[in-house]
Design an enzyme around this catalytic site. Structure first.
Site, short mmCIF file in Angstrom:
data_model
loop_
_atom_site.label_atom_id
_atom_site.label_comp_id
_atom_site.label_asym_id
_atom_site.label_seq_id
_atom_site.Cartn_x
_atom_site.Cartn_y
_atom_site.Cartn_z
N ASP A 1 0.86 -1.14 -0.26
CA ASP A 1 -0.02 0.02 -0.06
C ASP A 1 0.90 1.19 0.13
O ASP A 1 0.95 2.64 0.53
CB ASP A 1 -0.69 -0.05 1.11
CG ASP A 1 -0.11 0.05 2.48
OD1 ASP A 1 -0.20 0.41 4.05
OD2 ASP A 1 1.00 -0.05 2.11
N ASP B 1 6.41 1.15 1.62
CA ASP B 1 6.63 -0.18 1.20
C ASP B 1 7.43 0.37 0.00
O ASP B 1 8.24 -0.77 -1.05
CB ASP B 1 5.18 0.15 0.34
CG ASP B 1 3.91 -0.27 1.46
OD1 ASP B 1 3.52 1.19 2.04
OD2 ASP B 1 3.81 -1.29 1.40
N ASN C 1 -3.00 2.86 3.62
CA ASN C 1 -2.45 4.12 4.13
C ASN C 1 -3.10 4.96 3.69
O ASN C 1 -2.81 6.17 3.46
CB ASN C 1 -0.56 4.13 3.79
CG ASN C 1 -0.04 3.44 4.52
OD1 ASN C 1 0.04 3.22 5.19
ND2 ASN C 1 1.42 2.31 3.57
N THR D 1 3.53 -5.99 2.33
CA THR D 1 3.69 -4.98 3.04
C THR D 1 2.66 -3.97 3.24
O THR D 1 3.06 -3.00 3.55
CB THR D 1 4.62 -4.39 2.08
OG1 THR D 1 4.46 -3.91 1.27
CG2 THR D 1 6.50 -5.25 1.81
N PHE E 1 -0.79 -1.79 12.51
CA PHE E 1 -1.72 -1.30 11.35
C PHE E 1 -2.15 -1.90 10.58
O PHE E 1 -3.43 -2.08 10.15
CB PHE E 1 -1.22 -0.01 10.57
CG PHE E 1 -1.83 0.39 9.69
CD1 PHE E 1 -1.64 0.51 8.56
CD2 PHE E 1 -2.69 1.61 9.60
CE1 PHE E 1 -2.53 1.27 7.31
CE2 PHE E 1 -3.85 2.53 8.96
CZ PHE E 1 -3.18 1.86 7.38
N ASN E 2 -1.12 -3.08 9.81
CA ASN E 2 -1.23 -3.08 8.53
C ASN E 2 -2.46 -4.39 9.29
O ASN E 2 -3.48 -4.61 8.15
CB ASN E 2 -0.50 -4.19 7.93
CG ASN E 2 0.28 -3.50 7.23
OD1 ASN E 2 0.00 -2.12 6.52
ND2 ASN E 2 1.96 -3.37 7.25
N HIS F 1 9.76 0.28 8.30
CA HIS F 1 9.02 -1.15 8.26
C HIS F 1 9.15 -2.19 7.49
O HIS F 1 9.48 -3.33 7.31
CB HIS F 1 7.37 -1.04 8.78
CG HIS F 1 7.39 0.19 9.91
ND1 HIS F 1 7.09 -0.12 11.11
CD2 HIS F 1 6.60 1.32 9.50
CE1 HIS F 1 6.92 1.39 12.04
NE2 HIS F 1 6.66 1.55 10.75
N ASP F 2 8.48 -2.10 6.46
CA ASP F 2 8.31 -2.22 5.15
C ASP F 2 10.27 -3.41 4.48
O ASP F 2 9.61 -4.59 3.97
CB ASP F 2 7.72 -2.55 3.35
CG ASP F 2 6.38 -1.90 4.04
OD1 ASP F 2 5.56 -0.60 4.05
OD2 ASP F 2 5.76 -2.20 5.32
O1 RIB Z 1 2.28 -0.33 10.94
C1 RIB Z 1 3.55 -0.08 9.48
C2 RIB Z 1 2.87 -0.49 8.34
O2 RIB Z 1 1.88 0.21 7.80
C3 RIB Z 1 3.77 -0.48 7.06
O3 RIB Z 1 3.11 -1.40 6.16
C4 RIB Z 1 2.97 1.02 6.53
O4 RIB Z 1 3.60 1.38 5.23
C5 RIB Z 1 2.02 1.34 6.90
O5 RIB Z 1 0.90 0.36 5.74
CA CA Z 2 3.17 -0.91 3.85
#
Ligand code: RIB
Ligand code: CA
Length: 313
Positions: free
Chosen positions: A13, A18, A42, A125, A166-167, A239-240
């Site tokens: 996203d 990403d 996102n 991701t 979040f994901n 993160h990704d």
């Molecule tokens: O929590 C981090 C994740 O949430 C990452 O993948 C960032 O791109 C958002 O999608």
């Molecule tokens: Ca992401």
């Protein structure tokens, strides 16, 4: 004899991290990108799809791209405070060089998996909407997937709620289906990704590489750090990119195997990835949970990756 590249399906996203994960993937001879698919996370699915196409144009990714879906049960949860109104603010990006292919993400993923001579690796991701839908529609393809290297979840804590990352929170039902799919999971959760920090002193190293991709990545880092600075992070957590680093440089990561499942309801814990740290659930481990990273080596990996975009490829 060099090893055959790992065939990968990117699903995300974009989203700054990403985009940096895809930059790392496209730079690595250890991976062969078979397809790119967008998911809602996102930003709205329309915006993440447009961003995905622009990032592919910037990076020169030569693969089919398809638009994915919105969360299975819930609604879209765009987060402009983190990634901006476009979902990828902070840098000028080229116009798309291709349009999404006609079949939606799930069917493109299925076609790619069927036609791959070797088992594939899926690299989600963002929310796991497309991956869950893929195996719901085509369960017979599970045997052709070697592993899922995902960014998502957190054993110790969440980031969008105290319990949920979040994901996973955006589509917890999808996440539960993926963790219960029986396919080996490599989980880059917050336990490791919040240590995968690119700090302001590193931004200059990347910008100094000087090619258009390096400058764009430095612009992304500057923008992405703005939100995290307000949260007292010493740097931008990419993160990704950890889900890709785990495939191309596993030696910089620390892993622990455990059973992980996903809470899909509850006032406090919906979207929590519950890790069976001491093996008390009676379930066999289904997930390799990444817990630590050599941060310096991670930043070096990103610097070396952006350098490849200035060389004849
Ligand atoms: O929590 C981090 C994740 O949430 C990452 O993948 C960032 O791109 C958002 O999608
Ligand atoms: Ca992401």
């Amino acid at each position: 004899m060099s090893k055959q590249p790992i065939p990968v399906l990117l699903d995300g996203d974009p989203g700054h991290d990403d985009a940096m994960a895809w930059m790392l993937a496209a730079a690595s001879p250890a991976l062969k990108i078979l397809s790119v698919t967008s998911c809602s996370g996102n930003q709205t699915i329309e915006k993440t799809t447009n961003n995905a196409l622009r990032v592919m144009a910037l990076l020169g990714i030569n693969a089919p791209m398809a638009m994915g879906g919105t969360p299975m049960l819930g609604k879209e949860m765009p987060v402009p405070a983190v990634h901006g109104a476009s979902g990828l603010d902070g840098a000028d990006l080229p116009e798309p060089k291709q349009a999404p292919v006609d079949p939606p993400a799930v069917e493109l993923m299925a076609q790619v998996i069927r036609s791959s001579p070797d088992p594939v690796t899926i690299v989600p991701t963002g929310p796991l909407t497309n991956v869950a839908a893929l195996f719901a529609a085509h369960p017979e393809l599970k045997s052709r997937v070697e592993r899922i290297s995902l960014m998502g979840g957190g054993i110790a804590h969440g980031n969008w709620t105290p319990a949920a990352e979040f994901n996973i929170l955006v589509d917890p039902e999808a996440a539960r289906l993926v963790f219960q799919s029986g396919i080996p999971i490599l989980m880059a959760g917050l336990d490791v990704t919040e240590k995968a920090l690119v700090c302001p002193e590193d931004f200059g190293r990347i910008r100094a590489v000087g090619n258009p991709v390096a400058v764009t990545v430095a612009d992304w880092l500057e923008f992405f750090y703005q939100f995290h600075k307000t949260m007292d992070y010493p740097g931008a957590p990419i993160h990704d990119a950890v889900a890709v680093a785990a495939l191309v440089k596993p030696e910089i990561l620390t892993v622990r195997e455990m059973y992980v499942d996903v809470e899909v309801s509850g006032d406090y814990c919906m979207g929590c990835t519950v890790g069976d740290w001491h093996g008390t659930s009676g379930h066999k481990p289904n997930t390799r949970v990444l817990l630590d990273i050599d941060r310096e080596a991670f930043v070096d990996l990103l610097v070396e990756a952006v350098k490849t975009y200035g060389e004849v490829r």
